[in-house]
Design an enzyme around this catalytic site. Structure first.
Site, PDB file in Angstrom:
ATOM      1  N   CYS A 173      -6.120 -29.283 -21.929  1.00 17.10           N
ATOM      2  CA  CYS A 173      -4.918 -28.459 -21.973  1.00 17.10           C
ATOM      3  C   CYS A 173      -4.351 -28.303 -23.389  1.00 17.10           C
ATOM      4  CB  CYS A 173      -3.897 -29.030 -20.978  1.00 17.10           C
ATOM      5  SG  CYS A 173      -2.618 -27.856 -20.512  1.00 17.10           S
ATOM      6  N   HIS A 221      -6.307 -30.709 -15.280  1.00 22.01           N
ATOM      7  CA  HIS A 221      -5.754 -32.059 -15.152  1.00 22.01           C
ATOM      8  C   HIS A 221      -6.255 -32.626 -13.828  1.00 22.01           C
ATOM      9  CE1 HIS A 221      -2.828 -31.480 -18.406  1.00 22.01           C
ATOM     10  NE2 HIS A 221      -2.531 -30.311 -17.874  1.00 22.01           N
ATOM     11  N   ARG A 235       4.158 -18.943 -16.716  1.00 24.65           N
ATOM     12  CA  ARG A 235       3.442 -20.224 -16.738  1.00 24.65           C
ATOM     13  C   ARG A 235       2.390 -20.246 -15.628  1.00 24.65           C
ATOM     14  NH1 ARG A 235       3.803 -25.488 -18.480  1.00 24.65           N
ATOM     15  NH2 ARG A 235       5.106 -24.861 -20.205  1.00 24.65           N
TER      16      ARG A 235
HETATM   17  N1  GLN Z   1       2.423 -26.898 -24.095  1.00 35.00           N
HETATM   18  C1  GLN Z   1       1.194 -26.247 -23.741  1.00 35.00           C
HETATM   19  C2  GLN Z   1       1.393 -25.006 -22.873  1.00 35.00           C
HETATM   20  O1  GLN Z   1       2.391 -24.902 -22.180  1.00 35.00           O
HETATM   21  C3  GLN Z   1       0.274 -27.210 -23.053  1.00 35.00           C
HETATM   22  C4  GLN Z   1       0.787 -27.723 -21.749  1.00 35.00           C
HETATM   23  C5  GLN Z   1       0.043 -28.914 -21.226  1.00 35.00           C
HETATM   24  O2  GLN Z   1      -0.731 -29.536 -21.945  1.00 35.00           O
HETATM   25  N2  GLN Z   1       0.287 -29.263 -19.969  1.00 35.00           N
HETATM   26  O3  GLN Z   1       0.543 -24.156 -22.883  1.00 35.00           O
END
Ligand code: GLN
Length: 241
Positions: free
Chosen positions: A94, A195, A128
């Site tokens: 990520c 994840h 998101r």
């Molecule tokens: N901050 C980054 C995003 O929002 C990665 C998020 C994460 O690693 N869960 O893309």
């Protein structure tokens, strides 16, 4: 492997390790030990320089501010870059994909230079991406089984010509940026938005990294029915969407 104990670098768990991504290092250690191979985890924190001589490295996800601290540290201490140049396997989850790219833009619209281990860039998507993610590994990935995990990121990642996708998206978003692809492979470095932790849900990926870290073509099978059950349940949940 340089020494008789497999040394697994857990990179910056103090700032990168959302959703238990540190579990990836535990899975590598456990799968090595179950095969009678000595293995230890070396945690590299913000107070430590990054060693270049470990056998395999894992990095986890992070929120925007923590991600910036990690970027600064990895720029200042380029041990990870040297390890990858020497062909040591690296798993980046990520936010770590984004940090390992040329640059990423934060949700606030600020552009941050990455460490250019991956030929890719990341910009925030309108929305998101959250939820279960199922992918089909790319033919040249060394993997054959569907990958399962969950994603939670705002960034959308575009690969340049030196980075190849890890997988094709079946359910979920993945790299986003208008393409149904997920993750990145470049040399010995593998990145994914999964994840789970990813290696707990995807033992084939764990063993790919382990075999490369050990310098062997194949590892003994490790039948663990509970992992197969977990995979079946999570793949079904992902397909239900
Ligand atoms: N901050 C980054 C995003 O929002 C990665 C998020 C994460 O690693 N869960 O893309």
């Amino acid at each position: 492997m340089a020494e008789s104990t497999l040394r697994i670098g857990l990179v910056l768990p103090d700032v990168m390790g959302t959703y238990g991504d540190g579990g990836n290092a535990l899975v590598l250690r456990q799968r090595a030990r179950m095969r009678g191979i000595d293995a230890e985890i070396i945690s590299i924190n913000l107070t430590d320089p990054v060693p270049e001589s470990l056998d395999v490295y894992t990095l986890g996800g992070a929120e925007d501010y923590a991600q910036r601290l990690a970027t600064r540290h990895l720029t200042r201490y380029p041990g990870l870059q040297r390890a990858a140049e020497a062909g040591r396997p690296v798993l980046a989850i990520c936010a770590a994909i984004q940090v390992l790219g040329h640059w990423y833009e934060t949700s606030a619209g600020e552009r941050v230079a990455g460490i250019s281990m991956f030929d890719l860039t990341t910009v925030p998507q309108d929305k998101r991406s959250i939820g279960e993610l199922i992918t089909e590994p790319a033919l040249d990935s060394g993997l054959t089984k569907p990958l399962t995990g969950f994603e939670n990121h705002r960034g959308g990642t575009t690969l340049g010509s030196d980075a190849r996708p890890l997988a094709r998206v079946k359910h979920g978003v993945g790299n986003g940026a208008g393409e149904k692809i997920e993750g990145a492979i470049q040399g010995s470095v593998i990145g994914t938005y999964l994840h789970g932790p990813a290696l707990a849900r995807n033992p084939e990926l764990a063993d790919l990294l382990l075999s490369r870290a050990l310098g062997v073509d194949e590892l003994d099978a490790l039948p663990l029915p509970e992992i197969e059950l977990l995979r079946r349940e999570r793949l079904a949940a992902g397909r239900r969407g």
